[in-house]
Motif scaffolding. Structure first.
Motif, short mmCIF file in Angstrom:
data_model
loop_
_atom_site.label_atom_id
_atom_site.label_comp_id
_atom_site.label_asym_id
_atom_site.label_seq_id
_atom_site.Cartn_x
_atom_site.Cartn_y
_atom_site.Cartn_z
N TRP A 197 -8.15 1.65 -20.62
CA TRP A 197 -8.90 1.25 -19.44
C TRP A 197 -8.53 -0.18 -19.06
O TRP A 197 -8.03 -0.96 -19.87
N LYS A 198 -8.80 -0.47 -17.80
CA LYS A 198 -8.67 -1.84 -17.33
C LYS A 198 -10.01 -2.54 -17.53
O LYS A 198 -11.06 -1.95 -17.31
N TYR A 199 -9.95 -3.78 -17.96
CA TYR A 199 -11.18 -4.54 -18.18
C TYR A 199 -11.73 -5.06 -16.86
O TYR A 199 -11.04 -5.09 -15.83
N TRP A 200 -12.97 -5.46 -16.90
CA TRP A 200 -13.63 -6.06 -15.74
C TRP A 200 -13.22 -7.53 -15.59
O TRP A 200 -13.68 -8.22 -14.70
N GLN A 201 -12.33 -7.96 -16.45
CA GLN A 201 -11.93 -9.36 -16.48
C GLN A 201 -10.47 -9.54 -16.09
O GLN A 201 -9.65 -8.63 -16.22
N SER A 202 -10.16 -10.75 -15.62
CA SER A 202 -8.79 -11.22 -15.50
C SER A 202 -8.68 -12.50 -16.33
O SER A 202 -9.69 -13.09 -16.72
N CYS A 203 -7.46 -12.89 -16.59
CA CYS A 203 -7.22 -14.11 -17.36
C CYS A 203 -6.52 -15.15 -16.50
O CYS A 203 -5.60 -14.82 -15.74
N VAL A 204 -6.96 -16.38 -16.63
CA VAL A 204 -6.28 -17.51 -16.00
C VAL A 204 -5.56 -18.25 -17.12
O VAL A 204 -6.19 -18.74 -18.06
N ALA A 205 -4.23 -18.32 -17.03
CA ALA A 205 -3.42 -18.96 -18.07
C ALA A 205 -2.79 -20.23 -17.50
O ALA A 205 -2.23 -20.22 -16.40
#
Length: 411
Positions: free
Chosen positions: A192-200
């Motif tokens: 599944w895809k998470y409800w989150q994104s990451c800022v790197a």
């Protein structure tokens, strides 16, 4: 489909290899180097130039096990001077005061892990692979078809405006989460895809020490902070999609102010020294890593949440595990593309990877909740980890890659 098969059959240029690796990134190149003394003739297919593949602005956590693997492959001396090293890990839940602290004395090692920038790692691997006469690169090359036969695969590529057929005993998908090789093999995935994104992004700071890795959990998601040379840190900040997009677009001064709050001033003054890159995260596990004459490694086989920095390390372990299985098959005069051989790799890595995928998923979900009962339970868990040495040691060995079956290359 019939036209594609016909065109593959009729192409006049034919090259023969024992092994064709689709994807010339860190994981695919690691596999090639691990096999370079077996006598196998290897082709690496990469869609970009070798220079372009090294230019990705990204850094990764490297586990103790990954460091040992690279040392055994003879590339560690080229990587080690250019990477961050950490002797401490601090695990914390927002502003809860009871922090779990890991140190080198817990494992009796010089470091608890490393942080390597993509360019240095892949440069060292490429240099080692280019020294082998058994490894051939096809850069700026597209795979445009795969034909399966009983005794071989035929990989159709377009290289320098020429169509070439690569006849091979075994094709390896090391071509990332959207793997063409996996799709052509009709290998299904679950996840599944998470409800989150990451800022790197990367910061440069004024703190006196830079030898600690931080994993800080917030109700919006985890934040990993990893030390790099020159008093820099790579930060991966997970948050729900809308918040992550906001963090990416904030004015720099406001973004730094928010980051100061989340790091509690630990780094003194700091500046942003890179772009803020946004990427979604997912959990994915292929139903199988192998089919006759085909194997998947790295993100082509599985993906996990970046919490704990496990992703690349799993792929590196895939590569050397598969190399070990294939090396033994060569010694035993077995067909390296035979499913019985490849299933040894599948049984080894699929279950171990599933355990890590489950662990990272649990961490993200459990520590990203603002429900009071869950907050109370997880903080009790942190207290238990602080005061129960076997539990603390188990968690540390899991994070550093020292749990599970070890490849023979480092024993």
């Amino acid at each position: 489909m019939n036209e594609e098969k016909s065109s593959i059959t009729n192409v006049s240029v034919i090259e023969k290899y024992d092994l064709v690796i689709v994807g010339g990134g860190i994981v695919g190149t690691t596999l090639a180097i691990a096999l370079k003394n077996t006598g196998l003739k290897i082709a690496i297919i990469e869609s970009q130039t070798l220079v372009m593949t090294k230019n990705r602005k990204q850094a990764y956590a490297l586990s103790i096990l990954s460091g040992k693997i690279f040392h055994s492959l003879g590339v560690w001396h080229d990587i080690f001077p250019h990477i961050g090293k950490f002797k401490h890990i601090r695990l914390s839940d927002a502003f809860f005061p009871w922090i779990v602290k890991f140190k080198t004395e817990d494992l009796q090692t010089d470091y608890l892990g490393y942080v390597g920038e993509h360019s240095y790692i892949l440069s060292a691997l490429q240099n080692a692979s280019l020294q082998s006469s058994d490894i051939t690169y096809y850069e700026e090359t597209q795979v445009i078809g795969i034909e399966k036969q009983d005794s071989q695969n035929i990989v159709k590529i377009r290289h320098q405006n020429q169509d070439i057929n690569l006849h091979t005993k075994l094709i390896i998908g090391a071509d990332g989460a959207k793997s063409y090789v996996r799709q052509q093999a009709n290998i299904k995935t679950r996840g599944w895809k998470y409800w989150q994104s990451c800022v790197a992004f990367t910061i440069k700071h004024s703190a006196k020490s830079n030898d600690t890795a931080f994993e800080r959990f917030w109700e919006t998601g985890p934040m990993g902070i990893l030390p790099l040379p020159d008093n820099r840190c790579q930060i991966v900040w997970s948050a729900p999609h809308a918040i992550a997009k906001e963090l990416q677009s904030l004015p720099v001064s406001e973004f730094i102010s928010r980051l100061q709050h989340h790091t509690e001033g630990h780094f003194g003054t700091f500046e942003l020294v890179s772009d803020r890159n946004l990427f979604p995260v997912q959990l994915m596990q292929s139903e199988t890593y192998v089919k006759p004459r085909l194997a998947l490694i790295g993100d082509a086989a599985h993906c996990c949440h970046p919490v704990g920095g496990q992703g690349l390390n799993l792929g590196i372990r895939d590569a050397v595990a598969l190399a070990e299985v294939l090396t033994q098959a060569v010694k035993d005069n077995k067909d390296i593309g035979d499913l019985e051989v490849l299933n040894q790799y599948n049984h080894w890595r699929k279950q171990e990877n599933l355990a890590i995928l489950g662990f990272t998923d649990f961490l993200d979900r459990f520590f990203s909740s603002n429900l009071f009962p869950i907050i109370a339970i997880r903080r009790c868990g942190l207290l238990m980890m602080r005061h129960i040495p076997p539990l603390k040691l188990f968690a540390l060995k899991l994070m550093t890659g020292l749990k599970g079956r070890k490849p023979l290359i480092i024993t």
